[in-house]
Design a protein around this motif. Structure first.
Motif, mmCIF file in Angstrom:
data_model
loop_
_atom_site.group_PDB
_atom_site.id
_atom_site.type_symbol
_atom_site.label_atom_id
_atom_site.label_comp_id
_atom_site.label_asym_id
_atom_site.label_seq_id
_atom_site.Cartn_x
_atom_site.Cartn_y
_atom_site.Cartn_z
ATOM 1 N N THR A 67 0.897 -1.300 0.167
ATOM 2 C CA THR A 67 -0.030 0.141 0.086
ATOM 3 C C THR A 67 0.787 1.232 0.190
ATOM 4 N N ALA A 68 2.241 1.358 0.521
ATOM 5 C CA ALA A 68 2.941 2.442 0.587
ATOM 6 C C ALA A 68 3.777 2.988 -0.622
ATOM 7 N N TYR A 69 3.724 1.558 -1.707
ATOM 8 C CA TYR A 69 4.173 1.333 -2.785
ATOM 9 C C TYR A 69 3.304 2.114 -3.819
ATOM 10 N N MET A 70 1.897 1.395 -3.568
ATOM 11 C CA MET A 70 0.411 1.494 -4.863
ATOM 12 C C MET A 70 -0.127 2.928 -4.364
ATOM 13 N N LEU A 71 0.198 3.565 -2.992
ATOM 14 C CA LEU A 71 -1.310 4.885 -3.761
ATOM 15 C C LEU A 71 -0.532 6.173 -3.956
ATOM 16 N N MET A 95 16.033 11.760 -14.027
ATOM 17 C CA MET A 95 16.352 12.033 -12.729
ATOM 18 C C MET A 95 15.527 10.213 -11.492
ATOM 19 N N THR A 96 14.418 9.761 -12.300
ATOM 20 C CA THR A 96 13.557 8.848 -11.058
ATOM 21 C C THR A 96 14.955 7.614 -11.179
ATOM 22 N N ASP A 97 15.362 7.527 -12.669
ATOM 23 C CA ASP A 97 16.597 6.226 -12.284
ATOM 24 C C ASP A 97 17.538 6.243 -11.677
ATOM 25 N N ILE A 98 17.876 7.526 -11.393
ATOM 26 C CA ILE A 98 18.731 7.859 -9.952
ATOM 27 C C ILE A 98 18.322 7.821 -8.776
ATOM 28 N N VAL A 99 16.965 8.355 -8.352
ATOM 29 C CA VAL A 99 16.792 8.775 -6.962
ATOM 30 C C VAL A 99 16.231 6.685 -7.139
ATOM 31 N N ARG A 100 15.933 5.940 -8.253
ATOM 32 C CA ARG A 100 15.233 5.148 -8.121
ATOM 33 C C ARG A 100 15.889 4.044 -7.363
ATOM 34 N N CYS A 101 17.729 3.921 -8.324
ATOM 35 C CA CYS A 101 18.907 4.031 -8.016
ATOM 36 C C CYS A 101 19.733 3.734 -6.564
ATOM 37 N N ALA A 102 19.039 4.994 -5.780
ATOM 38 C CA ALA A 102 19.715 5.239 -4.742
ATOM 39 C C ALA A 102 19.110 4.471 -3.327
ATOM 40 N N MET A 103 17.776 4.654 -3.553
ATOM 41 C CA MET A 103 16.695 4.032 -3.249
ATOM 42 C C MET A 103 17.132 2.549 -2.894
ATOM 43 N N ALA A 104 17.320 1.652 -4.158
ATOM 44 C CA ALA A 104 17.848 0.341 -4.129
ATOM 45 C C ALA A 104 18.875 0.298 -3.307
ATOM 46 N N PHE A 105 20.544 1.314 -3.492
ATOM 47 C CA PHE A 105 21.180 1.019 -3.149
ATOM 48 C C PHE A 105 21.700 0.743 -1.126
ATOM 49 N N ILE A 106 21.103 2.043 -0.869
ATOM 50 C CA ILE A 106 20.240 1.910 0.739
ATOM 51 C C ILE A 106 19.399 0.881 1.021
ATOM 52 N N ILE A 107 18.764 0.272 0.351
ATOM 53 C CA ILE A 107 18.299 -1.027 0.821
ATOM 54 C C ILE A 107 19.178 -2.310 0.997
ATOM 55 N N LEU A 120 11.308 1.918 7.995
ATOM 56 C CA LEU A 120 12.110 1.815 6.815
ATOM 57 C C LEU A 120 11.934 2.056 4.664
ATOM 58 N N LEU A 121 12.090 0.791 4.899
ATOM 59 C CA LEU A 121 11.311 -0.589 4.660
ATOM 60 C C LEU A 121 10.128 0.275 3.671
ATOM 61 N N SER A 122 8.874 0.704 4.635
ATOM 62 C CA SER A 122 7.941 1.450 4.306
ATOM 63 C C SER A 122 8.023 2.946 3.728
ATOM 64 N N GLY A 123 8.724 3.587 4.244
ATOM 65 C CA GLY A 123 9.156 4.781 3.313
ATOM 66 C C GLY A 123 9.671 4.930 2.194
ATOM 67 N N ILE A 124 10.743 3.936 2.105
ATOM 68 C CA ILE A 124 11.042 3.910 0.731
ATOM 69 C C ILE A 124 10.693 3.131 -0.206
ATOM 70 N N ALA A 125 9.935 3.206 -0.069
ATOM 71 C CA ALA A 125 8.550 2.808 -1.322
ATOM 72 C C ALA A 125 7.222 3.227 -0.878
ATOM 73 N N ILE A 126 7.478 4.843 -0.305
ATOM 74 C CA ILE A 126 6.959 5.296 -0.381
ATOM 75 C C ILE A 126 7.346 6.382 -1.670
ATOM 76 N N VAL A 127 9.091 6.392 -1.972
ATOM 77 C CA VAL A 127 9.337 7.123 -2.901
ATOM 78 C C VAL A 127 9.519 6.727 -4.290
ATOM 79 N N LEU A 128 9.746 4.935 -4.056
ATOM 80 C CA LEU A 128 9.712 4.310 -5.435
ATOM 81 C C LEU A 128 8.114 4.653 -6.306
ATOM 82 N N GLY A 129 7.442 4.445 -4.843
ATOM 83 C CA GLY A 129 6.372 4.553 -5.928
ATOM 84 C C GLY A 129 5.602 5.807 -6.476
ATOM 85 N N ILE A 130 6.513 7.017 -6.369
ATOM 86 C CA ILE A 130 6.710 8.894 -6.361
ATOM 87 C C ILE A 130 6.827 8.322 -7.949
#
Length: 420
Positions: A67-71, A95-107, A120-130
């Motif tokens: 839900t954190a990703y999809m909403l 821009m979205t690729d760089i942000v998603r790349c950063a989120m993947a490396f953070i996880i 933390l995983l849910s917070g990152i899921a929100i960013v990835l959803g956006i």
């Protein structure tokens, strides 16, 4: 014969399916980047549930993360369209690729250090959803620009063929990574694929620019611009009827695929877990087969009938599945369903690219995605309740019949039936 003449002749002799690879550098860049990106996402798609359950052992937590990703993904879509139609699409995708790349490396980093939590995983899921909510309309609009008329059919088919191939390979590799190494490593691989996609998008310069066909002297509000795609869609019966119809058809078909078929395999037929994976792989094989066939010709006639009859074939396959206790036949039926669904998807993609002006494509694509995604969570909840109330087999038959009924109603409209 000169080298240039020889090169031209060799290009002419290339099969229609592979012409985009030879004729368009922009297509090669976009195709390679997206193929690898889908591969990485397919790896993490199988890893995320394992990671969540290792942290919480809770299905509620898994639902919370999804839900954190999809909403935010759904909520940003109406606004994503106008953003895509206002800024350089290639830059937005980078821009979205760089942000998603950063989120993947953070996880990956948090997971390997033992500091990853469900919050933390849910917070990152929100960013990835956006980010995905911005990327997908931009990617759809970029395809409309890069997949030019002379290569459009083959380009869409080749793109879908590679996506289905990666969706077959990715989960298998994801399972191997978890078994041999650890789940966070998969996110590191996903991060690298986003980085490669970013590099590929650097080759798309002029393709990302917005070219305005007409200058409108009237000022309009941001909100009105966001929903400007609705006005464009309303002008074409094929577009608005199909988007409206699939708001409901998707509820039936995705509910069957995601909710009822796992129950059918594991509870009703009492098959081992690996049989479910085998049966579902048939869907990807059918989709890849449809993409290959579709790409063999530059143009197709009777596209409206091809599209809706493809979905009808899939609905018929769903109706047969509860009465077939044979894994091989079930896999064949899912292959037929995948072939039919992809036939619709390819016709829909090419028709959007033919009918919608490039400068408005982002808004139309965002409305299309909103119609496809917004009601799916409701559909999941309804399907689960409905199957519990009347039984899984009965629910599957009712939803399949409803799918066929909706298709029959839509095909009664001449503009849909005669769409060519």
């Amino acid at each position: 014969m000169t080298d240039q003449t020889s090169n031209i002749m060799s290009k002419r002799n290339v099969p229609q399916f592979f012409k985009p690879l030879y004729h368009s550098r922009a297509f090669r860049a976009l195709w390679i980047g997206n193929t690898l990106s889908v591969f990485g996402s397919s790896i993490t798609g199988i890893i995320i549930p394992l990671l969540v359950y290792s942290l919480t052992q809770s299905t509620v937590a898994m639902g919370f993360v999804m839900t954190a990703y999809m909403l935010p993904n759904v909520l940003i879509l109406p606004f994503a369209g106008i953003i895509v139609d206002k800024v350089n699409r290639a830059k937005l995708m980078r821009m979205t690729d760089i942000v998603r790349c950063a989120m993947a490396f953070i996880i990956m980093s948090l997971g390997m250090s033992g500091q990853l939590t469900i919050h933390l995983l849910s917070g990152i899921a929100i960013v990835l959803g956006i980010m995905d909510g911005l990327f997908q309309p931009a990617f759809s609009a970029m395809r409309a620009t890069v997949f030019t008329q002379d290569i459009r059919t083959s380009a869409n088919a080749l793109n879908q063929l590679s996506i289905q191939g990666m969706r077959l390979l990715g989960p298998a590799l994801g399972g191997m990574i978890v078994t041999v190494w650890s789940a966070p490593i998969g996110f590191g691989i996903d991060g690298l694929t986003y980085l490669v996609s970013f590099i590929c998008l650097l080759f798309l310069t002029k393709e990302g620019e917005i070219k305005k066909a007409v200058t409108d002297s009237k000022k309009s509000s941001f909100i009105r611009d966001c929903f400007g795609g609705i006005e464009i869609i309303k002008q074409n019966t094929w577009l608005w009827v199909t988007i409206l119809a699939f708001c409901f058809i998707n509820i039936c078909t995705t509910g069957i695929t995601v909710i009822i078929i796992p129950w059918l395999m594991n509870v009703h037929h009492h098959f081992p877990s690996y049989v479910y994976g085998l049966v579902m792989s048939g869907q990807a094989v059918g989709a890849a087969l449809a993409a290959f066939i579709f790409g063999m010709r530059q143009t197709w006639r009777h596209r409206g009938l091809i599209a809706y009859l493809g979905i009808a074939i899939g609905g018929a396959a769903f109706m047969i599945m509860p009465f077939v206790p044979n894994p091989s036949i079930l896999t064949l039926l899912m292959t037929i369903e995948g072939l039919g669904s992809m036939s619709f998807g390819l016709v829909w993609e090419t028709s959007l690219q033919d009918l919608v002006a490039p400068e408005a494509f982002g808004r139309v694509a965002s409305i299309d995605m909103l119609g496809s995604f917004a009601l799916i969570p409701v559909g999941y909840m309804f399907t689960g309740w409905f199957a519990s109330a009347i039984g899984g087999v009965s629910a599957m038959l009712v939803l399949s019949c409803l799918t066929l009924l909706l298709i029959a109603i839509v095909l009664c409209i001449p503009a849909i039936r005669k769409f060519d």
